[in-house]
Design a protein around this motif. Structure first.
Motif, PDB file in Angstrom:
ATOM      1  N   ARG A 140      38.466  12.557  54.648  1.00  0.00           N
ATOM      2  CA  ARG A 140      38.815  11.302  53.999  1.00  0.00           C
ATOM      3  C   ARG A 140      39.551  11.523  52.688  1.00  0.00           C
ATOM      4  O   ARG A 140      39.549  10.672  51.794  1.00  0.00           O
ATOM      5  N   ARG A 141      40.208  12.654  52.554  1.00  0.00           N
ATOM      6  CA  ARG A 141      40.971  12.953  51.340  1.00  0.00           C
ATOM      7  C   ARG A 141      42.346  12.296  51.383  1.00  0.00           C
ATOM      8  O   ARG A 141      42.782  11.781  52.408  1.00  0.00           O
ATOM      9  N   TRP A 142      43.055  12.349  50.251  1.00  0.00           N
ATOM     10  CA  TRP A 142      44.428  11.841  50.232  1.00  0.00           C
ATOM     11  C   TRP A 142      45.325  12.752  51.053  1.00  0.00           C
ATOM     12  O   TRP A 142      44.915  13.837  51.475  1.00  0.00           O
ATOM     13  N   GLY A 143      46.544  12.332  51.297  1.00  0.00           N
ATOM     14  CA  GLY A 143      47.405  13.010  52.252  1.00  0.00           C
ATOM     15  C   GLY A 143      48.044  14.306  51.799  1.00  0.00           C
ATOM     16  O   GLY A 143      48.402  15.135  52.625  1.00  0.00           O
ATOM     17  N   ARG A 144      48.201  14.515  50.479  1.00  0.00           N
ATOM     18  CA  ARG A 144      48.925  15.702  49.994  1.00  0.00           C
ATOM     19  C   ARG A 144      47.965  16.822  49.614  1.00  0.00           C
ATOM     20  O   ARG A 144      47.847  17.214  48.456  1.00  0.00           O
ATOM     21  N   ARG A 145      47.306  17.351  50.635  1.00  0.00           N
ATOM     22  CA  ARG A 145      46.323  18.404  50.377  1.00  0.00           C
ATOM     23  C   ARG A 145      46.966  19.755  50.109  1.00  0.00           C
ATOM     24  O   ARG A 145      46.293  20.711  49.720  1.00  0.00           O
ATOM     25  N   ASP A 146      48.287  19.835  50.345  1.00  0.00           N
ATOM     26  CA  ASP A 146      49.011  21.069  50.050  1.00  0.00           C
ATOM     27  C   ASP A 146      49.207  21.267  48.552  1.00  0.00           C
ATOM     28  O   ASP A 146      49.555  22.365  48.117  1.00  0.00           O
ATOM     29  N   ILE A 147      49.012  20.208  47.759  1.00  0.00           N
ATOM     30  CA  ILE A 147      49.077  20.308  46.305  1.00  0.00           C
ATOM     31  C   ILE A 147      47.653  20.531  45.807  1.00  0.00           C
ATOM     32  O   ILE A 147      46.760  19.742  46.110  1.00  0.00           O
ATOM     33  N   LYS A 148      47.440  21.578  45.027  1.00  0.00           N
ATOM     34  CA  LYS A 148      46.067  21.923  44.605  1.00  0.00           C
ATOM     35  C   LYS A 148      45.688  21.098  43.374  1.00  0.00           C
ATOM     36  O   LYS A 148      45.685  21.583  42.245  1.00  0.00           O
ATOM     37  N   THR A 149      45.372  19.827  43.627  1.00  0.00           N
ATOM     38  CA  THR A 149      45.031  18.933  42.529  1.00  0.00           C
ATOM     39  C   THR A 149      43.538  18.989  42.221  1.00  0.00           C
ATOM     40  O   THR A 149      42.742  19.521  43.003  1.00  0.00           O
ATOM     41  N   VAL A 150      43.176  18.387  41.092  1.00  0.00           N
ATOM     42  CA  VAL A 150      41.775  18.335  40.682  1.00  0.00           C
ATOM     43  C   VAL A 150      41.034  17.167  41.335  1.00  0.00           C
ATOM     44  O   VAL A 150      39.896  16.868  40.970  1.00  0.00           O
ATOM     45  N   GLN A 151      41.641  16.528  42.328  1.00  0.00           N
ATOM     46  CA  GLN A 151      40.981  15.430  43.057  1.00  0.00           C
ATOM     47  C   GLN A 151      39.991  16.021  44.067  1.00  0.00           C
ATOM     48  O   GLN A 151      40.291  16.136  45.254  1.00  0.00           O
ATOM     49  N   LEU A 152      38.831  16.370  43.594  1.00  0.00           N
ATOM     50  CA  LEU A 152      37.872  17.125  44.397  1.00  0.00           C
ATOM     51  C   LEU A 152      36.587  16.352  44.681  1.00  0.00           C
ATOM     52  O   LEU A 152      35.585  16.947  45.088  1.00  0.00           O
ATOM     53  N   LEU A 153      36.612  15.022  44.502  1.00  0.00           N
ATOM     54  CA  LEU A 153      35.382  14.265  44.704  1.00  0.00           C
ATOM     55  C   LEU A 153      34.924  14.327  46.156  1.00  0.00           C
ATOM     56  O   LEU A 153      33.741  14.584  46.428  1.00  0.00           O
ATOM     57  N   TYR A 154      35.838  14.111  47.113  1.00  0.00           N
ATOM     58  CA  TYR A 154      35.388  14.120  48.500  1.00  0.00           C
ATOM     59  C   TYR A 154      34.944  15.515  48.961  1.00  0.00           C
ATOM     60  O   TYR A 154      33.909  15.636  49.640  1.00  0.00           O
ATOM     61  N   PRO A 155      35.672  16.590  48.610  1.00  0.00           N
ATOM     62  CA  PRO A 155      35.125  17.910  48.931  1.00  0.00           C
ATOM     63  C   PRO A 155      33.745  18.143  48.319  1.00  0.00           C
ATOM     64  O   PRO A 155      32.880  18.769  48.955  1.00  0.00           O
ATOM     65  N   SER A 156      33.515  17.637  47.107  1.00  0.00           N
ATOM     66  CA  SER A 156      32.197  17.760  46.494  1.00  0.00           C
ATOM     67  C   SER A 156      31.156  16.985  47.303  1.00  0.00           C
ATOM     68  O   SER A 156      30.038  17.479  47.547  1.00  0.00           O
ATOM     69  N   MET A 157      31.528  15.788  47.746  1.00  0.00           N
ATOM     70  CA  MET A 157      30.631  15.015  48.610  1.00  0.00           C
ATOM     71  C   MET A 157      30.337  15.779  49.899  1.00  0.00           C
ATOM     72  O   MET A 157      29.204  15.796  50.392  1.00  0.00           O
ATOM     73  N   GLY A 158      31.370  16.440  50.447  1.00  0.00           N
ATOM     74  CA  GLY A 158      31.183  17.232  51.655  1.00  0.00           C
ATOM     75  C   GLY A 158      30.211  18.377  51.452  1.00  0.00           C
ATOM     76  O   GLY A 158      29.373  18.663  52.325  1.00  0.00           O
ATOM     77  N   LYS A 159      30.308  19.039  50.308  1.00  0.00           N
ATOM     78  CA  LYS A 159      29.353  20.112  49.995  1.00  0.00           C
ATOM     79  C   LYS A 159      27.924  19.561  49.951  1.00  0.00           C
ATOM     80  O   LYS A 159      26.978  20.209  50.430  1.00  0.00           O
ATOM     81  N   MET A 160      27.774  18.370  49.371  1.00  0.00           N
ATOM     82  CA  MET A 160      26.444  17.774  49.287  1.00  0.00           C
ATOM     83  C   MET A 160      25.935  17.358  50.671  1.00  0.00           C
ATOM     84  O   MET A 160      24.743  17.468  50.957  1.00  0.00           O
TER      85      MET A 160
END
Length: 284
Positions: A140-160
């Motif tokens: 459920r992340r934004w579309g430009r995952r090839d850019i290493k941005t600090v938008q890491l909320l959903y990956p953090s949710m995934g870890k949890m």
């Protein structure tokens, strides 16, 4: 107490400050890199620096310093903090400006922050001896995952989500196919073939991924870059992930289903060995 770097200054971590108007804080308008340190030296630094430059370019952000200066900062932090095995985290944001969805004036200086994390035994064999279990979750992340941005909320949710399920990580699924892990690239092995998703805007172009695939080709291993499903992964002979901090990590279970015989396989073990050998040899 750690020494950190903030906008040209080396400071004790409790004295390091960034403006409340920084766009990294207000909009996640920033990019980052994490470079591993083994034996006091940086692993794959050139690759991380190149990807940082690409991320900045894709977002129309200017580089705060050149690559040589960036290397000097990394080395200085490693020395000041006595890091033998660990990580150097780097973040660049568009800088501080009054809150507005429009980008600030092009002359706004970017924010540059770096800090270290000590990770004794980061590459020790026992870290990969057991292997990881993963669960699958929707991507459920934004579309430009090839850019290493600090938008890491959903990956953090995934870890949890993985932690709540008693697993080590989560593999994300979009349109029926695995994209990647929460902070790593995903692979399966079928027979003598390594399978991993093709590059595109859907996944991060991993620096460790590139090195591992090159080494696999040099070792005469077959590689297919294509999509695969969770079901295909559960029927694979092996699975593994790659990342800057985990290197090559076997995956032994997906959604409760053992992969192969449920233990780390020989392909992942061999790739981890040859990757770490070269990484240490070329470390700076």
């Amino acid at each position: 107490m750690r020494t950190v770097y903030v906008n040209g200054e080396y400071l004790p971590e409790d004295q390091a400050k960034v403006s409340v108007f920084d766009r990294g804080f207000l909009f996640a308008d920033g990019v980052y890199e994490v470079t591993s340190v083994l034996g006091g030296k940086l692993i794959d630094f050139a690759g991380h620096a190149a990807r940082l430059a690409r991320s900045l370019s894709e977002l129309g952000m200017k580089a705060p310093v050149d690559t040589d200066t960036l290397l000097e900062i990394h080395r200085e932090l490693i020395a000041r903090n006595g890091i033998e095995d660990g990580l150097v985290y780097l973040q660049v944001t568009r800088g501080a400006a009054d809150r507005d969805f429009l980008y600030p004036d092009a002359e706004t200086p970017p924010t540059l922050v770096l800090f270290t994390q000590a990770k004794p035994g980061l590459a020790e064999p026992d870290r990969a001896a057991k292997g990881w279990s993963v669960i699958s979750i929707p991507d459920r992340r934004w579309g430009r995952r090839d850019i290493k941005t600090v938008q890491l909320l959903y990956p953090s949710m995934g870890k949890m989500m993985a932690k709540a399920a008693g697993a080590d990580d989560a593999w994300m699924v979009e349109d029926g196919a695995v994209t990647e892990g929460t902070s790593n690239n995903a692979y399966i092995v079928k027979g003598d073939t390594i399978i991993t998703r093709h590059l595109g805007e859907e996944i991060l172009h991993g620096i460790t991924r590139a090195a591992v695939l090159r080494l696999a080709a040099e070792a005469q291993m077959k590689v297919e870059e294509r999509s695969f499903t969770i079901e295909e992964a559960q029927g694979a002979d092996e699975a593994f992930i790659t990342s800057a901090s985990s290197f090559v990590m076997p995956v032994v279970e997906i959604d409760g289903t053992p992969i192969g015989d449920g233990t780390p396989g020989p392909m992942a073990a061999r790739l981890r060995e040859i990757y770490l050998d070269e990484a240490r040899r070329k470390a700076v």
